[in-house]
Design an enzyme around this catalytic site. Structure first.
Site, PDB file in Angstrom:
ATOM      1  N   ASP A 199     -61.177  64.954  75.900  1.00 35.45           N
ATOM      2  CA  ASP A 199     -62.172  66.003  76.031  1.00 35.45           C
ATOM      3  C   ASP A 199     -62.634  65.889  77.475  1.00 35.45           C
ATOM      4  OD1 ASP A 199     -64.629  67.316  76.333  1.00 35.45           O
ATOM      5  OD2 ASP A 199     -65.060  67.143  74.204  1.00 35.45           O
ATOM      6  N   HIS A 200     -62.226  66.851  78.309  1.00 38.90           N
ATOM      7  CA  HIS A 200     -62.434  66.636  79.751  1.00 38.90           C
ATOM      8  C   HIS A 200     -63.919  66.536  80.112  1.00 38.90           C
ATOM      9  CE1 HIS A 200     -62.936  71.021  79.930  1.00 38.90           C
ATOM     10  NE2 HIS A 200     -63.459  70.865  81.129  1.00 38.90           N
ATOM     11  N   ASP A 257     -63.825  76.413  70.612  1.00 40.37           N
ATOM     12  CA  ASP A 257     -63.418  76.140  71.990  1.00 40.37           C
ATOM     13  C   ASP A 257     -64.405  75.233  72.733  1.00 40.37           C
ATOM     14  OD1 ASP A 257     -61.648  76.614  74.216  1.00 40.37           O
ATOM     15  OD2 ASP A 257     -63.184  77.922  75.080  1.00 40.37           O
ATOM     16  N   HIS A 262     -66.920  69.861  73.469  1.00 41.47           N
ATOM     17  CA  HIS A 262     -67.780  69.594  74.626  1.00 41.47           C
ATOM     18  C   HIS A 262     -69.281  69.522  74.267  1.00 41.47           C
ATOM     19  CE1 HIS A 262     -64.039  70.462  76.402  1.00 41.47           C
ATOM     20  NE2 HIS A 262     -64.191  71.740  76.623  1.00 41.47           N
TER      21      HIS A 262
HETATM   22  C1  BG6 Z   1     -62.126  74.345  78.069  1.00 39.33           C
HETATM   23  C2  BG6 Z   1     -62.176  75.644  77.314  1.00 39.33           C
HETATM   24  O1  BG6 Z   1     -62.031  73.257  77.182  1.00 39.33           O
HETATM   25  O2  BG6 Z   1     -63.309  74.199  78.836  1.00 39.33           O
HETATM   26  C3  BG6 Z   1     -62.357  76.811  78.248  1.00 39.33           C
HETATM   27  O3  BG6 Z   1     -60.967  75.807  76.578  1.00 39.33           O
HETATM   28  C4  BG6 Z   1     -63.553  76.606  79.132  1.00 39.33           C
HETATM   29  O4  BG6 Z   1     -62.484  78.037  77.532  1.00 39.33           O
HETATM   30  C5  BG6 Z   1     -63.496  75.228  79.791  1.00 39.33           C
HETATM   31  O5  BG6 Z   1     -63.559  77.617  80.115  1.00 39.33           O
HETATM   32  C6  BG6 Z   1     -64.771  74.931  80.528  1.00 39.33           C
HETATM   33  O6  BG6 Z   1     -64.594  73.776  81.283  1.00 39.33           O
HETATM   34  P1  BG6 Z   1     -65.441  73.529  82.588  1.00 39.33           P
HETATM   35  O7  BG6 Z   1     -65.030  72.162  83.029  1.00 39.33           O
HETATM   36  O8  BG6 Z   1     -65.094  74.624  83.551  1.00 39.33           O
HETATM   37  O9  BG6 Z   1     -66.871  73.614  82.154  1.00 39.33           O
END
Ligand code: BG6
Length: 512
Positions: A199-200, A257, A262
């Site tokens: 989960d980035h 999503d 997140h």
């Molecule tokens: C991803 C989603 O996991 O996270 C995207 O699939 C979203 O829809 C993105 O835009 C948001 O990541 P960040 O790092 O730009 O907040």
């Protein structure tokens, strides 16, 4: 005889600086990326690996093997990588990095692909002396995960003389059942300690900082509970629309999503109990308990705690933008959620009665992710005729992105002879304090996989509980179809119903 206390040996006490130096380099390994011709690989994964290489944080011996269906030569693969590295800062080691990248084309369902893969890694292991250590990264469409994993197992690629680890991109299932099924399929081939569900958000510096802030400072923890905190809000606003991802997003929607992973991760970090140590399972045990405590509420049956929205046409940065239903690849009658707001409670002693409001959406006014912790009002006012409720309460904000940092609002006396007060802000700005921009989230996560540290990766029980909480809402929405879907103009902060969610409790969103 009473034991005589031994003086503590000073040489054994580590300083904070020593702690940083303690981080060893990962062992040599091969990185095998499935879905290597895709967007994520070129936009995020390769630039992150490259930046690690540039900072000498990768092992001396490593190679990257891309696997995908498209037929590409090694050179064409390298050219594509190079294109993605354009914004990656100093390119001191670019040629060396690219020379370690090779490509294998093959069908994911064809056993021959895995036979070829076995041969390729055997050869590369010898050249790079990686001693059979392999990191598999699944960045394919999620529908392929089970099949790729089964094929890896059938080809014996899950066994080796060195360590084998597998990284799996989100989404991890689309419901509790499918997540369980995927998990079973993975566990047939890999042990849990080999599985890294990415989960980035957990790799973002400011997200990691939540734990440092909470557990490396003594002054906040005593007030981190229902006695002092009035509410917590978590906002992940995105100004982008669905972009070119309608195929995926139409099946997913914002709840799957952004919330299931997140936002619930942010919630878990902010609400968890102090873990017994900074060990992967100790941390993840506490996060899992937070998810378990959420499950007492059936949000689907409580309409007042969920809002589902979708963007209509609007204006962003003074430019007109189309409605979701008019985006390329989107069904013109789509009922997919591009915005959601939830009111949840973490049902335990610490948080009894404290509302957590979560919201996220596409095409909102700004790209802004933050956690706002609002404290209670002072119990009584000595500054009469001002009432206690008229004195603004303190707000602590974790600014996850952009302008990463932490700030605390408090009341101060306004200059002058009269008794006036104003709200002022104490500010920690990440870039200003450390003189660097926060690194890309994937760099840290790659490094952790190579080091065998699962702390920043989702564990299955946490995931399963997060689906358990969301499934009833998702099912309810599916049955409702368009009923209850609230439209909001692109460029706003979501539908009015999301404001009502708070207003009926005498609160409002704490957007900056
Ligand atoms: C991803 C989603 O996991 O996270 C995207 O699939 C979203 O829809 C993105 O835009 C948001 O990541 P960040 O790092 O730009 O907040």
């Amino acid at each position: 005889m009473a034991a005589i206390a031994q003086p503590v040996s000073v040489s054994k006490i580590l300083s904070k600086e020593d702690l940083c130096l303690l981080q060893p380099l990962p062992q040599s390994c091969g990185i095998i990326i499935f879905g290597a011709s895709g967007d994520l690989t070129h936009r995020k994964l390769m630039p992150s690996l490259f930046s690690l290489a540039n900072e000498n944080l990768l092992p001396k011996n490593f190679y990257i093997l891309g696997v995908a269906r498209s037929s590409l030569t090694d050179q064409a693969f390298r050219d594509k990588i190079k294109e993605g590295l354009k914004d990656s800062g100093p390119l001191a080691h670019e040629d060396d990095f690219l020379s370690r990248c090779t490509y294998l084309a093959g069908d994911y369902d064809d056993p021959k692909t895995y036979k070829d893969l076995q041969q390729r890694v055997n050869g590369l292991d010898k050249v790079y002396q990686t001693e059979g250590r392999h990191l598999f990264y699944l960045s394919t469409p999620p529908a392929l995960y089970e099949r790729v994993v089964a094929q890896l197992g059938a080809a014996g690629l899950n066994k080796s003389s060195g360590w084998i680890r597998i990284v799996i991109e989100k989404p991890f299932g689309y419901s509790q059942d499918s997540a369980e099924k995927l998990n079973e399929a993975i566990h047939k081939v890999f042990q849990e300690k080999q599985v890294y569900r990415i989960d980035h958000y957990l790799g973002k510096e400011t997200v990691q900082n939540i734990l440092m802030f909470r557990f490396a400072n003594a002054i906040f923890e005593p007030v981190w509970n229902y006695k002092y905190i009035d509410q917590i809000q978590i906002t992940a606003g995105e100004s982008v629309g669905v972009e070119h991802r309608a195929g995926y997003y139409e099946q997913s929607g914002v709840l799957r999503d952004m919330f299931q992973n997140h936002l619930f991760q942010l919630l878990s970090l902010v609400a968890m109990e102090p873990p017994s140590s900074f060990d992967a399972d100790a941390v993840r045990d506490e996060k899992t308990k937070v998810m378990a405590s959420l499950c007492g509420i059936d949000c689907a049956a409580t309409p007042d705690c969920v809002v589902r929205g979708q963007y209509a046409a609007g204006t962003l940065d003074n430019e007109p933008v189309p409605a979701y239903r008019a985006e390329e690849g989107v069904n013109p009658q789509s009922t997919t959620d591009t915005f959601a707001a939830l009111r949840v409670e973490v049902e335990n002693w610490r948080w009894r009665g404290v509302p957590f409001y979560l919201r996220s959406g596409k095409r909102l006014a700004k790209r802004e992710t933050e956690i706002a912790v609002q404290f209670k009002h002072v119990p009584t006012s000595i500054f009469k005729p001002l009432l206690a409720e008229q004195i603004s309460s303190n707000i602590l904000r974790f600014r996850i992105q952009p302008n990463e940092g932490i700030s605390l609002c408090f009341e101060a006396k306004h200059p002058g002879p009269k008794l006036c007060m104003s709200t002022v802000t104490m500010h920690f700005d990440y870039e200003e304090a450390f003189g660097v921009k926060p690194p890309e989230a994937y760099t840290r996560l790659f490094l952790d996989v190579m080091m065998g540290d699962q702390t920043l990766f989702a564990r299955h029980d946490w995931l399963s509980l997060s689906w358990k909480f969301l499934d009833p809402i998702l099912n309810h929405w599916e049955n409702q179809k368009a009923e209850g879907l609230a439209f909001y103009p692109a460029g706003s902060w979501g539908p009015k119903e999301a404001d009502d969610l708070l207003e009926r409790e005498g609160r409002k969103w704490l957007t900056l």
